[in-house]
Scaffold this active site. Structure first.
Site, PDB file in Angstrom:
ATOM      1  N   ARG A  96       0.828  -1.230   0.000  1.00  0.00           N
ATOM      2  CA  ARG A  96       0.000   0.000   0.000  1.00  0.00           C
ATOM      3  C   ARG A  96       0.855   1.269   0.000  1.00  0.00           C
ATOM      4  O   ARG A  96       0.493   2.281   0.613  1.00  0.00           O
ATOM      5  CB  ARG A  96      -0.957   0.037   1.210  1.00  0.00           C
ATOM      6  CG  ARG A  96      -1.809  -1.164   1.356  1.00  0.00           C
ATOM      7  CD  ARG A  96      -2.886  -1.277   0.295  1.00  0.00           C
ATOM      8  NE  ARG A  96      -3.572  -2.530   0.461  1.00  0.00           N
ATOM      9  CZ  ARG A  96      -3.218  -3.668  -0.176  1.00  0.00           C
ATOM     10  NH1 ARG A  96      -2.221  -3.666  -1.049  1.00  0.00           N
ATOM     11  NH2 ARG A  96      -3.873  -4.769   0.046  1.00  0.00           N
ATOM     12  N   SER A 130     -10.110  -0.135   4.560  1.00  0.00           N
ATOM     13  CA  SER A 130      -9.230  -0.317   5.717  1.00  0.00           C
ATOM     14  C   SER A 130      -8.467   0.971   5.992  1.00  0.00           C
ATOM     15  O   SER A 130      -7.837   1.529   5.094  1.00  0.00           O
ATOM     16  CB  SER A 130      -8.230  -1.444   5.449  1.00  0.00           C
ATOM     17  OG  SER A 130      -8.928  -2.662   5.379  1.00  0.00           O
ATOM     18  N   GLU A 180      -3.256   3.785   6.297  1.00  0.00           N
ATOM     19  CA  GLU A 180      -3.154   3.572   4.851  1.00  0.00           C
ATOM     20  C   GLU A 180      -3.711   4.808   4.127  1.00  0.00           C
ATOM     21  O   GLU A 180      -3.271   5.189   3.055  1.00  0.00           O
ATOM     22  CB  GLU A 180      -4.001   2.329   4.544  1.00  0.00           C
ATOM     23  CG  GLU A 180      -4.013   1.855   3.130  1.00  0.00           C
ATOM     24  CD  GLU A 180      -4.890   0.598   2.968  1.00  0.00           C
ATOM     25  OE1 GLU A 180      -4.806  -0.332   3.797  1.00  0.00           O
ATOM     26  OE2 GLU A 180      -5.679   0.579   2.006  1.00  0.00           O
TER      27      GLU A 180
HETATM   28  C1  LIG Z   1     -15.293  -0.048   0.755  1.00  0.00           C
HETATM   29  C2  LIG Z   1     -13.830   0.079   0.412  1.00  0.00           C
HETATM   30  C3  LIG Z   1     -13.069  -1.070   0.225  1.00  0.00           C
HETATM   31  C4  LIG Z   1     -11.714  -0.960  -0.103  1.00  0.00           C
HETATM   32  N1  LIG Z   1     -10.998  -2.108  -0.280  1.00  0.00           N
HETATM   33  C5  LIG Z   1      -9.683  -2.022  -0.636  1.00  0.00           C
HETATM   34  C6  LIG Z   1      -8.913  -3.215  -0.848  1.00  0.00           C
HETATM   35  O1  LIG Z   1      -9.397  -4.328  -0.773  1.00  0.00           O
HETATM   36  N2  LIG Z   1      -7.611  -3.064  -1.191  1.00  0.00           N
HETATM   37  C7  LIG Z   1      -7.032  -1.838  -1.319  1.00  0.00           C
HETATM   38  O2  LIG Z   1      -5.843  -1.774  -1.654  1.00  0.00           O
HETATM   39  N3  LIG Z   1      -7.746  -0.702  -1.122  1.00  0.00           N
HETATM   40  C8  LIG Z   1      -9.040  -0.762  -0.775  1.00  0.00           C
HETATM   41  N4  LIG Z   1      -9.763   0.381  -0.560  1.00  0.00           N
HETATM   42  C9  LIG Z   1      -9.077   1.685  -0.622  1.00  0.00           C
HETATM   43  C10 LIG Z   1      -9.103   2.370  -1.988  1.00  0.00           C
HETATM   44  O3  LIG Z   1     -10.228   1.965  -2.745  1.00  0.00           O
HETATM   45  C11 LIG Z   1      -7.826   2.093  -2.792  1.00  0.00           C
HETATM   46  O4  LIG Z   1      -6.677   2.569  -2.120  1.00  0.00           O
HETATM   47  C12 LIG Z   1      -7.859   2.726  -4.167  1.00  0.00           C
HETATM   48  O5  LIG Z   1      -6.726   2.307  -4.887  1.00  0.00           O
HETATM   49  C13 LIG Z   1      -7.896   4.257  -4.144  1.00  0.00           C
HETATM   50  O6  LIG Z   1      -8.143   4.694  -5.469  1.00  0.00           O
HETATM   51  P1  LIG Z   1      -8.805   6.115  -5.734  1.00  0.00           P
HETATM   52  O7  LIG Z   1      -8.903   6.304  -7.192  1.00  0.00           O
HETATM   53  O8  LIG Z   1     -10.081   6.225  -4.966  1.00  0.00           O
HETATM   54  O9  LIG Z   1      -7.694   7.047  -5.110  1.00  0.00           O
HETATM   55  P2  LIG Z   1      -7.919   8.371  -4.255  1.00  0.00           P
HETATM   56  O10 LIG Z   1      -8.533   8.015  -2.948  1.00  0.00           O
HETATM   57  O11 LIG Z   1      -8.590   9.395  -5.087  1.00  0.00           O
HETATM   58  O12 LIG Z   1      -6.402   8.790  -4.017  1.00  0.00           O
HETATM   59  C14 LIG Z   1      -5.575   7.985  -3.179  1.00  0.00           C
HETATM   60  C15 LIG Z   1      -4.129   8.480  -3.343  1.00  0.00           C
HETATM   61  O13 LIG Z   1      -3.717   8.207  -4.681  1.00  0.00           O
HETATM   62  C16 LIG Z   1      -3.288   9.417  -5.296  1.00  0.00           C
HETATM   63  N5  LIG Z   1      -3.650   9.392  -6.702  1.00  0.00           N
HETATM   64  C17 LIG Z   1      -4.881   9.222  -7.249  1.00  0.00           C
HETATM   65  N6  LIG Z   1      -4.792   9.263  -8.597  1.00  0.00           N
HETATM   66  C18 LIG Z   1      -3.499   9.475  -8.888  1.00  0.00           C
HETATM   67  C19 LIG Z   1      -2.774   9.619 -10.109  1.00  0.00           C
HETATM   68  N7  LIG Z   1      -3.375   9.554 -11.293  1.00  0.00           N
HETATM   69  N8  LIG Z   1      -1.432   9.824 -10.042  1.00  0.00           N
HETATM   70  C20 LIG Z   1      -0.799   9.891  -8.843  1.00  0.00           C
HETATM   71  N9  LIG Z   1      -1.435   9.775  -7.660  1.00  0.00           N
HETATM   72  C21 LIG Z   1      -2.770   9.565  -7.683  1.00  0.00           C
HETATM   73  C22 LIG Z   1      -4.006  10.533  -4.541  1.00  0.00           C
HETATM   74  O14 LIG Z   1      -3.321  11.758  -4.702  1.00  0.00           O
HETATM   75  C23 LIG Z   1      -3.994   9.987  -3.134  1.00  0.00           C
HETATM   76  O15 LIG Z   1      -2.763  10.259  -2.517  1.00  0.00           O
HETATM   77  C24 LIG Z   1     -11.116   0.307  -0.243  1.00  0.00           C
HETATM   78  C25 LIG Z   1     -11.898   1.468  -0.078  1.00  0.00           C
HETATM   79  C26 LIG Z   1     -13.242   1.359   0.234  1.00  0.00           C
HETATM   80  C27 LIG Z   1     -14.057   2.603   0.390  1.00  0.00           C
END
Ligand SMILES: Cc1cc2nc3c(=O)[nH]c(=O)nc-3n(C[C@H](O)[C@H](O)[C@H](O)COP(=O)(O)OP(=O)(O)OC[C@H]3O[C@@H](n4cnc5c(N)ncnc54)[C@H](O)[C@@H]3O)c2cc1C
Length: 310
Positions: free
Chosen positions: A182, A231, A301
């Site tokens: 992560r 998480s 995380e």
């Molecule tokens: C119900 C639920 C279940 C989840 N289960 C999991 C799981 O099983 N495993 C897991 O790993 N995660 C899980 N997550 C967490 C989350 O979904 C992941 O971390 C996901 O990858 C975040 O993606 P996002 O597009 O929403 O990123 P955001 O939340 O929008 O951003 C997260 C980070 O990534 C950066 N970022 C976003 N886009 C870019 C880009 N294009 N270039 C550079 N940096 C960028 C942002 O600046 C920020 O620092 C879960 C979340 C929820 C709500």
């Protein structure tokens, strides 16, 4: 136009040699862009029309403009005071999804992880079924090395494209990044535009069935459907954050509108009227109590953005 971000974007609009084609918003509340449904306004938010438009927009910004990249907002806690700069919102914008070779999938940063997973199984390509349950974008998955059920994003990365604050595009290999659990470190001042993921040939219908099974397992064990960030803490080596939080007696603990989930103790739920400050206070409290009772310091995380009291 007194906010630094507004001023910066006004400059970007005025100086752009090619007219901007994306959507530009000022003082945009970020609540509806995050899965916790909290967060104050961004001075500016830009939704690019496509990668050329994004490059054009970035090239027009002052070099010191604070930038934050937002995908689906499912792993960020944005302060109640918001973000005093420009947010680049990729979700649904940088949305090219295609094959570049028989076993290579190319996805731009704004593509939803679930869409990429299903696109692969329909082409009898396997390995990224785990992405189907992650409510984020490919950009977020690359930034977080998102993973589940033993799989993670970077195990499949063949190449990524990044963009810097001047709008220049770079092609990079996994060796340019330090990838962990992560956590991903890469070249400073570059963000993900797209990834090429190498997959294996396999049984597509079986992979689709596996996706359904993994989603059922999620629904049974996680408070899906309620505003959360998944998480909150990374699992410490050899243990589970949820187990430690439960052992510390913190299940269902509340601060303001934020509550430790009774279904999965590593989830914090917005029960309806939580502020970002409530959630941050609960995260800090859980971290301190788990350390006090078990000696383990949990590492969040979730990324905090903007100003918090600590
Ligand atoms: C119900 C639920 C279940 C989840 N289960 C999991 C799981 O099983 N495993 C897991 O790993 N995660 C899980 N997550 C967490 C989350 O979904 C992941 O971390 C996901 O990858 C975040 O993606 P996002 O597009 O929403 O990123 P955001 O939340 O929008 O951003 C997260 C980070 O990534 C950066 N970022 C976003 N886009 C870019 C880009 N294009 N270039 C550079 N940096 C960028 C942002 O600046 C920020 O620092 C879960 C979340 C929820 C709500």
């Amino acid at each position: 136009m007194t906010e630094p971000g507004n001023h910066a974007v006004a400059m970007a609009s005025e100086t752009a040699a090619v007219p901007l084609r994306g959507e530009l918003r000022h003082d945009e509340p970020l609540t509806r862009y995050t899965s916790w449904r909290v967060g104050g306004p961004a001075a500016c938010l830009y939704r690019p029309a496509d990668r050329d438009d994004l490059a054009n927009f970035l090239a027009g910004l002052p070099a010191d403009e604070p930038l934050f990249w937002l995908g689906l907002g499912s792993n960020v806690l944005i302060a109640d005071s918001g973000f005093p700069g420009t947010v680049i919102h990729t979700q649904g914008r940088l949305d090219t999804l295609k094959m570049t070779a028989a076993d290579c999938l190319y996805a731009e940063a704004g593509v939803a992880c679930a869409k990429a997973a299903r696109f692969a199984t329909r082409r009898d390509l396997i390995g990224i079924e785990f992405l189907a349950g992650i409510p984020g974008t490919i950009g977020g998955a690359l930034a977080m090395n998102a993973g589940a059920w033993g799989g993670d994003t970077w195990s499949h990365v063949e190449r990524v494209e990044t963009i810097d604050q001047q709008g220049r595009v770079h092609s990079r290999s996994p060796g340019d990044f330090v990838v962990g659990y992560r956590h991903v470190d890469g070249p400073d001042g570059e963000w993900f535009l797209a990834a090429e993921l190498r997959l294996e040939r396999g049984d597509g219908p079986a992979a689709a069935a596996r996706i359904r099974e993994l989603l059922d397992r999620r629904n049974a064990t996680q408070p899906t459907g309620l505003p959360s960030c998944g998480s909150v803490f990374r699992n410490p080596p050899g243990d589970h954050a949820a187990r430690l939080i439960e052992a510390a007696g913190l299940k269902s603990m509340r601060i303001g509108g934020a509550q430790v989930s009774s279904k999965h103790a590593n989830f914090i739920i917005n029960t309806g009227d939580a502020s970002a400050a409530d959630i941050a206070a609960l995260i800090d409290h859980v971290q301190a109590e788990v350390e006090r009772t078990s000696g383990v310091r949990l590492i969040p995380e979730v990324h905090r953005i903007g100003a918090f009291s600590r």
